[in-house]
Motif scaffolding. Structure first.
Motif, PDB file in Angstrom:
ATOM      1  N   GLY A 361       0.791  -1.220   0.000  1.00 50.21           N
ATOM      2  CA  GLY A 361       0.000   0.000   0.000  1.00 50.21           C
ATOM      3  C   GLY A 361       0.824   1.270   0.000  1.00 50.21           C
ATOM      4  N   GLU A 362       2.116   1.129  -0.112  1.00 52.91           N
ATOM      5  CA  GLU A 362       2.970   2.296   0.022  1.00 52.91           C
ATOM      6  C   GLU A 362       3.546   2.695  -1.339  1.00 52.91           C
ATOM      7  N   THR A 363       3.478   3.993  -1.657  1.00 49.81           N
ATOM      8  CA  THR A 363       4.172   4.496  -2.845  1.00 49.81           C
ATOM      9  C   THR A 363       5.517   5.022  -2.396  1.00 49.81           C
ATOM     10  N   GLY A 520      -3.185   4.066  -9.415  1.00 49.34           N
ATOM     11  CA  GLY A 520      -3.922   2.800  -9.464  1.00 49.34           C
ATOM     12  C   GLY A 520      -3.081   1.608  -9.038  1.00 49.34           C
ATOM     13  N   MET A 521      -1.776   1.765  -8.920  1.00 52.88           N
ATOM     14  CA  MET A 521      -0.923   0.625  -8.589  1.00 52.88           C
ATOM     15  C   MET A 521      -0.036   1.005  -7.415  1.00 52.88           C
ATOM     16  N   ARG A 522       0.544  -0.038  -6.817  1.00 50.59           N
ATOM     17  CA  ARG A 522       1.513   0.241  -5.763  1.00 50.59           C
ATOM     18  C   ARG A 522       2.839   0.503  -6.459  1.00 50.59           C
ATOM     19  N   ALA A 523       3.347   1.710  -6.312  1.00 48.92           N
ATOM     20  CA  ALA A 523       4.465   2.117  -7.175  1.00 48.92           C
ATOM     21  C   ALA A 523       5.753   2.338  -6.397  1.00 48.92           C
ATOM     22  N   LEU A 524       6.841   1.961  -7.068  1.00 46.04           N
ATOM     23  CA  LEU A 524       8.165   2.361  -6.604  1.00 46.04           C
ATOM     24  C   LEU A 524       8.747   3.211  -7.729  1.00 46.04           C
ATOM     25  N   ILE A 525       8.951   4.482  -7.440  1.00 44.92           N
ATOM     26  CA  ILE A 525       9.345   5.406  -8.503  1.00 44.92           C
ATOM     27  C   ILE A 525      10.721   5.972  -8.214  1.00 44.92           C
ATOM     28  N   VAL A 526      11.617   5.827  -9.189  1.00 41.56           N
ATOM     29  CA  VAL A 526      12.864   6.566  -9.105  1.00 41.56           C
ATOM     30  C   VAL A 526      12.523   7.965  -9.593  1.00 41.56           C
ATOM     31  N   ALA A 533       8.244  13.227  -6.175  1.00 43.79           N
ATOM     32  CA  ALA A 533       8.713  12.719  -4.886  1.00 43.79           C
ATOM     33  C   ALA A 533       7.747  13.124  -3.780  1.00 43.79           C
ATOM     34  N   GLU A 534       7.242  14.353  -3.860  1.00 45.04           N
ATOM     35  CA  GLU A 534       6.367  14.864  -2.811  1.00 45.04           C
ATOM     36  C   GLU A 534       5.038  14.116  -2.766  1.00 45.04           C
ATOM     37  N   ARG A 535       4.638  13.518  -3.888  1.00 47.16           N
ATOM     38  CA  ARG A 535       3.368  12.789  -3.906  1.00 47.16           C
ATOM     39  C   ARG A 535       3.494  11.407  -3.259  1.00 47.16           C
ATOM     40  N   ALA A 536       4.733  10.910  -3.103  1.00 46.53           N
ATOM     41  CA  ALA A 536       4.930   9.566  -2.565  1.00 46.53           C
ATOM     42  C   ALA A 536       4.575   9.522  -1.088  1.00 46.53           C
ATOM     43  N   SER A 537       4.238   8.286  -0.597  1.00 50.96           N
ATOM     44  CA  SER A 537       3.970   8.220   0.826  1.00 50.96           C
ATOM     45  C   SER A 537       5.281   8.174   1.607  1.00 50.96           C
ATOM     46  N   ARG A 538       6.340   7.655   0.945  1.00 54.73           N
ATOM     47  CA  ARG A 538       7.614   7.644   1.641  1.00 54.73           C
ATOM     48  C   ARG A 538       8.726   7.893   0.613  1.00 54.73           C
ATOM     49  N   ILE A 539       9.780   8.537   1.057  1.00 58.89           N
ATOM     50  CA  ILE A 539      10.921   8.806   0.180  1.00 58.89           C
ATOM     51  C   ILE A 539      12.144   8.151   0.803  1.00 58.89           C
ATOM     52  N   ALA A 540      12.921   7.448  -0.041  1.00 51.44           N
ATOM     53  CA  ALA A 540      14.208   6.944   0.422  1.00 51.44           C
ATOM     54  C   ALA A 540      15.285   7.652  -0.379  1.00 51.44           C
ATOM     55  N   VAL A 541      16.241   8.255   0.309  1.00 49.81           N
ATOM     56  CA  VAL A 541      17.311   8.967  -0.380  1.00 49.81           C
ATOM     57  C   VAL A 541      18.525   8.058  -0.445  1.00 49.81           C
ATOM     58  N   LEU A 542      18.937   7.724  -1.658  1.00 50.30           N
ATOM     59  CA  LEU A 542      20.130   6.907  -1.847  1.00 50.30           C
ATOM     60  C   LEU A 542      21.314   7.841  -2.056  1.00 50.30           C
ATOM     61  N   ALA A 543      22.435   7.516  -1.417  1.00 49.95           N
ATOM     62  CA  ALA A 543      23.654   8.262  -1.684  1.00 49.95           C
ATOM     63  C   ALA A 543      24.815   7.302  -1.578  1.00 49.95           C
ATOM     64  N   ALA A 544      25.657   7.302  -2.590  1.00 47.90           N
ATOM     65  CA  ALA A 544      26.841   6.442  -2.616  1.00 47.90           C
ATOM     66  C   ALA A 544      26.524   4.995  -2.261  1.00 47.90           C
ATOM     67  N   GLY A 545      25.407   4.486  -2.787  1.00 49.33           N
ATOM     68  CA  GLY A 545      25.143   3.061  -2.653  1.00 49.33           C
ATOM     69  C   GLY A 545      24.424   2.638  -1.392  1.00 49.33           C
ATOM     70  N   SER A 546      24.029   3.571  -0.550  1.00 45.36           N
ATOM     71  CA  SER A 546      23.235   3.125   0.597  1.00 45.36           C
ATOM     72  C   SER A 546      22.155   4.149   0.924  1.00 45.36           C
ATOM     73  N   VAL A 547      21.180   3.710   1.740  1.00 42.65           N
ATOM     74  CA  VAL A 547      20.073   4.598   2.073  1.00 42.65           C
ATOM     75  C   VAL A 547      20.561   5.594   3.110  1.00 42.65           C
ATOM     76  N   ALA A 548      20.618   6.863   2.712  1.00 42.35           N
ATOM     77  CA  ALA A 548      21.134   7.875   3.626  1.00 42.35           C
ATOM     78  C   ALA A 548      20.051   8.355   4.569  1.00 42.35           C
TER      79      ALA A 548
END
Lengths: 577, 573
Positions: A361-363, A520-526, A533-548
């Motif tokens: 259920g999370e975008t 309409g779908m459960r999305a993972l968006i780069v 990004a602001e429309r997503a329910s959660r944001i993950a920030v990647l930096a240098a190969g890991s989740v910062a």
């Protein structure tokens, strides 16, 4: 190399054997023709036979000639069929191999080379398969038939042929080995030179911009001349083997003629026998000479084969054997734990210890500077690469244990620059669901903001697009890909948002389409846009190969360290340097 | 055809020698076989003394040595001619397109036209060896056979020579059959190439959408279309060869039919019978290469036609009075550009004045005409209306080299040659010292890359710079332009493909370097434009807004809209 080619061609062996068998029949006909002809001439010359009495054998001779023509036609036909079969087979296997390499192994800089191998490499084998390979068989077979025929008539003449035939391989080895390596190198150089010329011609505007084009004419002239001299030096040696062959062939013809004459003088040989042998002598050497003139075919074939086998033997990801499926409807919670990924040949891992959960259920929006590992993350989820360490699991089951086909059916994937395959708009949209009813197709297209421009095309959904068809703008391709993903009816959407091309109108349409499709779908968006990004329910920030950092947009805006800096509207990126 | 032959002219002595040797080789083959037949026929009559046979025995050996020696020399000379021809064609072609008016070169650039042309030139090298020589040798052989046989039996001489000439018919038949299939072969090959390329590029989607098998099946179907066309063409070739072989055998048989009554009537000595028959067979060796030769002729004519069309398609530039621009100022007065066949002009009524040192940015959506404007200033595109003055002189009146000496260009499609990094950078200034090259590389932020490469500046970049990433290629292009010390900097999306930190660094270097020089920069990134003296907003070829950054933002027009879009972008490129 020839052994390997033969092994690869083994499935089409019946056609190769047919070729050789027909060649054998041709050789028998040659022998028959020689002695028939000799017999007619002898009877007219020494027996004083009249034309009417010779009509029968003359008719027979015509029949043999016709048979030779038919056999030679059929032989070529069989050889061509053999080559066609083998090439079709190789093409299919090579392409399968490339698909097996997946986007990681086949993408990027290597793709041009791979395409060339499947197309030009396989075509480059044609002359080798259709001519050179049968010719090597003929070179052994026909001389043997002729030799037996000659030996049966005259031992001396036969021995002359045998002696020269025995000498031939010796000469060939002596000269061939020395020349072969140099010739091969020179031949490759020739290809390089042609490539160099193309390079210079296509770069002409650049040369002109820097005022260097005049000088290039001189360079081309000089390089061509130097190359010519070097090649001719090599050819002087390479042609020596052909020279030796010709010399041997003509000298043995002379020797056989003398031997026959002596036999005739001594009365140990009939004229008809002698003449028959004389006619056969050139046939003895013909296939060997043919081998020489197919030299280039052999060369280019060997070079092409090297590339083909290198690709066939390339190590790739092993075919997945896992067959596990999850019971539906599955929540499909995806969890990455300590995932590290590394591409071969790169010192730095693309992902280093990523921990991330994508809940039902999370975008989820993934953002981060270039090179942070965003595309690697998508590839990982699609099963295109495997983690070096750590685990990716779906509802607790590692992806490696899932039936990959089943898993991919759960996903609709939109890459940043989608591929449009040659074919109709309809076929492109229904890529993931070929049997979709048209109503579904047009509904998906409408949501993806593609229906209007498709309807305006000359044949609507039947319009042929892609290479050779109507060309589409980047924005139009994007929207077709979105419709494609929507129609897939998969529970998960993996989307790599296009970076802007500042074509204000189509940019806005794509943004809106992405927003609607993702709803309409459960999305993972780069994400490459703040608004996405602001429309997503959660944001993950990647930096240098890991989740910062990760969190809701509001959280990150407030207390993130990297996220606010990624946005120009926050940072007011004004002065430069 | 005539023009192709003209290329052989400088090498006519070599070509004629090769041709003569080729004929000599065939002639001695005929001589060898004829003499051998004569030898054994005379021996069959058991002459009183073997001395009578000495002449033919020596003859046989003479011919056999002559044949191999002349064949060897012929091969060498023919290849020499081939390579010379190829070299000449390349030099000629390059000289021709190099001398074309710049706007014409621009027209060819990018398309496949040039690679097609280079391919055509490669196939033209066959013109002598494969195309021209075989029919000529056949004609001479027919003549030779006629001359030799005429002494024995005139009807046989006519028959064999006639049959030799007739062997052109199967070759022509093959050409007809094959030409029809040739088009289908090309089409199928192009389709296959597209299918393979799209399949490789779209492998991720094929896997993700579960379409691997069906795509493979489609691909195989296209492949079968190709092999079907190829097999049809081969069949035509096999048919021609079989017919020529049959023709040779029939010629021999009918030669016997004609000669046997002559032997009976005493008009022809019996020992000549074998000589006649064997010569007839041997002569047909000259007809074997004919089908291939006809195909090569057709191929060369097609290639030649395309090459000549390309090279002749444009008038060479008029040697107008060459004038030197007074300074590096640029003045565009009502400049319009309309490409042939385009619905609307690419540029319309552009007024722009750039005195030395002025910095102007050109922004606008893709397709607005930004690149066309830059191309006008380098002379690659010519104005259809209005004028473009460089240093007060209309650009048409300035030699192309002088135009380009004024400006350093970073274009979107800058070509990297398959040479070393250093050589590619040094293109900007061939006489630059190593230090200067390194400085330019540093200014373009290339030093980190160089440090990673074991061979540094000596690294070969690969075809089109394939061994570098897009951003690295762009930085090489920047270094190259920076090395060229020119008063005008023309930049077309200079930071395309660079990530944000590199972009900032590179732009900083460019702006520092642009001090005191004229700068015209087309860009769709709106960052860093505050320092520009003027910003021009292009849309559909027209200037819709102009002013400084601050003025434009205040106007709430297209620029402000683009700025808002820009602001939405995350720095993730």
């Amino acid at each position: 190399m020839p052994r390997r080619i033969l092994r690869e061609a083994w499935s089409a062996r019946a056609k190769l054997f047919a070729t050789i068998l027909l060649a054998f029949a041709g050789a028998l006909l040659v022998v028959a023709q020689a002695f028939l002809m000799a017999d007619i001439i002898a009877r007219a010359f020494l027996g004083g036979a009249d034309l009417p009495r010779l009509l029968r054998p003359l008719e027979l001779l015509v029949a043999v000639s016709l048979a030779r023509a038919v056999v030679s036609y059929l032989r070529e036909e069989a050889a061509t069929a053999f080559s066609a079969r083998v090439r079709e087979d190789l093409r299919g296997r090579l392409f399968g191999r490339i698909l097996g390499l997946g986007p990681v192994g086949a993408g990027g800089e290597r793709s041009g080379e791979l395409i060339a191998t499947v197309l030009d490499g396989v075509e480059g084998l044609d002359a080798y398969l259709a001519h050179y390979l049968p010719q090597t068989a003929l070179a052994a077979l026909i001389p043997a038939v002729v030799l037996v025929a000659v030996l049966a008539q005259s031992r001396v003449a036969g021995l002359v042929l045998l002696a020269t035939a025995g000498l031939l391989p010796y000469f060939m080895i002596l000269l061939g080995r020395a020349a072969q390596r140099r010739t091969q190198r020179q031949w490759r150089l020739l290809q390089t030179l042609s490539g160099h010329f193309l390079d210079v011609v296509r770069g002409l505007p650049t040369l002109q911009l820097f005022g260097r084009s005049h000088r290039q004419v001189e360079i081309i002239r000089r390089v061509s001349a130097e190359h010519r001299e070097a090649t001719l030096d090599t050819l002087k040696i390479a042609f020596l083997s052909a020279f030796a062959l010709e010399m041997l062939a003509s000298l043995s013809m002379a020797l056989v003629a003398v031997a026959i004459s002596l036999g005739l003088l001594g009365g140990t040989l009939h004229f008809a026998q002698g003449l028959g042998i004389l006619i056969l002598v050139p046939e003895f050497y013909l296939p060997l000479r043919g081998l020489g003139s197919d030299f280039h075919a052999g060369m280019s074939g060997a070079v092409a084969a090297e590339r083909i086998f290198a690709l066939l033997d390339a190590p790739g990801t092993a075919a997945p054997h896992a067959t596990r499926r999850l019971e539906q409807p599955a929540p499909l919670e995806i969890r990455l734990q300590g995932v590290t990924c590394r591409y071969p040949g790169r010192p730095r891992p693309a992902l280093a210890g990523v921990d991330l959960t994508w809940r039902p259920g999370e975008t989820l929006a993934i953002v981060g500077p270039s090179g942070a590992g965003k595309s690697t993350l998508l590839r990982l989820l699609l099963g295109f690469i495997e983690p070096e360490s750590g685990s990716v699991s779906v509802d607790g089951v590692p992806i490696g244990e899932l039936d990959l086909d089943w898993w991919r059916r759960q996903i609709a994937y939109v890459p940043q620059s989608p591929t449009i395959f040659p074919g109709s708009v309809l076929a492109n949209i229904t890529l993931g669901r070929p049997d979709a009813p048209f109503a579904d197709v047009s509904r998906a297209a409408a949501t993806a903001r593609a229906h209007d421009f498709i309807s305006a095309l000359p044949q609507g959904y039947a319009t042929v697009i892609g290479e050779g068809g109507r060309s589409l703008s980047q924005g139009e391709r994007q929207r077709i890909a979105l419709a494609r993903a929507l129609l897939r009816r998969a529970p998960l959407l993996l989307l790599d948002e296009p970076t802007a091309n500042l074509d204000a109108e189509s940019d806005a349409a794509i943004s809106a389409a992405i927003a609607d499709v993702a709803q309409g779908m459960r999305a993972l968006i780069v994400a490459h846009r703040l608004s996405t990004a602001e429309r997503a329910s959660r944001i993950a920030v990647l930096a240098a190969g890991s989740v910062a950092e990760a969190g809701s947009p509001a959280e990150l805006r407030r207390s993130g360290l990297i996220y606010p800096g990624l946005s120009r509207s926050y940072r007011q990126w004004t002065e430069v340097g | 055809m005539v023009r192709l032959i003209a290329f052989l002219k400088p090498h006519r002595r070599l070509a004629l020698s090769a041709f003569g040797l080729s004929f000599l080789a065939l002639g001695s083959q005929i001589g060898l076989i004829g003499t051998s037949a004569y030898l054994i026929s005379r021996a069959a009559l058991r002459p009183q003394t073997i001395l009578l046979l000495m002449v033919p025995i020596v003859g046989v050996q003479f011919f056999s040595i002559l044949r191999s020696a002349s064949r060897y020399l012929e091969r060498l000379l023919a290849h020499d001619v081939t390579f010379r021809l190829l070299g000449d064609l390349r030099v000629w072609f390059f000289g021709r397109i190099e001398a074309m008016p710049p706007q014409e070169v621009g027209r060819f650039h990018g398309g496949d036209i040039l690679s097609r042309a280079v391919h055509d030139i490669d196939s033209l090298q066959d013109f002598y060896l494969r195309a021209l020589a075989p029919p000529a040798v056949l004609l001479l052989t027919a003549l030779l056979v006629w001359l030799v046989l005429r002494g024995m039996s005139a009807p046989v001489a006519w028959l064999v020579a006639g049959a030799l000439l007739l062997s052109a018919l199967p070759a022509l038949l093959q050409l007809r059959l094959a030409s029809r299939l040739g088009g289908e072969e090309l089409r199928a090959r192009a389709d296959l190439s597209a299918a393979i390329a799209d399949g490789v590029q779209g492998v991720a989607e094929l896997l993700a959408y579960g379409r691997v098998e069906s795509y493979q099946a489609d691909l195989q179907a296209v492949g079968r279309r190709l092999t079907r066309a190829q097999r049809g063409m081969r069949r035509a070739g096999a048919l021609a060869l079989a017919l020529i072989g049959l023709l040779g055998n029939l010629a021999m048989i009918f030669a016997l039919v004609l000669a046997i009554p002559e032997v009976r009537s005493g008009g022809l000595p019996g020992w000549d019978l074998a000589v006649l028959a064997l010569i007839a067979l041997a002569a047909f060796e000259a007809a074997g290469p004919l089908p291939q030769s006809f195909q090569a002729i057709a191929r060369c004519l097609g290639a030649g036609r395309r090459i000549f069309e390309l090279a002749d398609g444009v008038e060479p530039p008029l040697p107008a009075a060459r004038r030197e621009p007074a300074d590096a100022s640029i003045d565009l007065r009502g400049l319009s550009v309309r490409f042939a066949g385009a619905a609307r002009p690419a540029l319309q009524d552009i007024h722009l004045s750039l005195p030395l040192g002025r910095h102007v940015a050109v922004v606008g959506p893709s397709g607005a005409g930004k690149s066309t404007l830059i191309a006008c200033l380098t002379g690659f595109v010519r104005a259809s209306e209005g004028s473009l003055l460089l240093g007060g002189v209309p650009i048409e009146q300035i030699g192309p080299d002088d135009v380009r000496r004024l400006s350093a260009v970073i274009a979107q499609d800058t070509w990297l040659f398959n040479a070393t990094l250093g050589e590619n950078i040094r293109l900007g200034s061939p006489d630059a010292t190593d230090d200067e090259v390194t400085d330019a590389a540093e200014a373009a932020q290339l030093l980190p890359l160089l440090a990673m490469l074991p061979e540094g500046l000596a690294t070969v970049v690969g075809e089109r710079g394939a061994r570098l990433s897009g951003g690295e290629r762009q930085r090489v292009a920047i270094a190259r332009a920076l090395l060229k010390d020119a008063p005008i900097l023309l930049l077309d999306e200079p930071t395309e493909g660079l990530d944000a930190p590199t972009e900032e660094g590179v732009m900083g270097q460019i702006l520092r370097l642009a001090e005191g020089r004229t700068l015209l920069m087309a860009t769709h990134r709106l960052g860093g434009l505050e320092a520009m003296d003027e910003i021009i907003v292009l849309a559909a070829g027209c200037i819709v807004e102009r002013g400084t950054h601050r003025e434009l933002l205040g106007r709430q027009g297209l620029y402000a809209h683009l700025w808002a879009l820009q602001a939405d972008l995350l720095q993730t490129g």
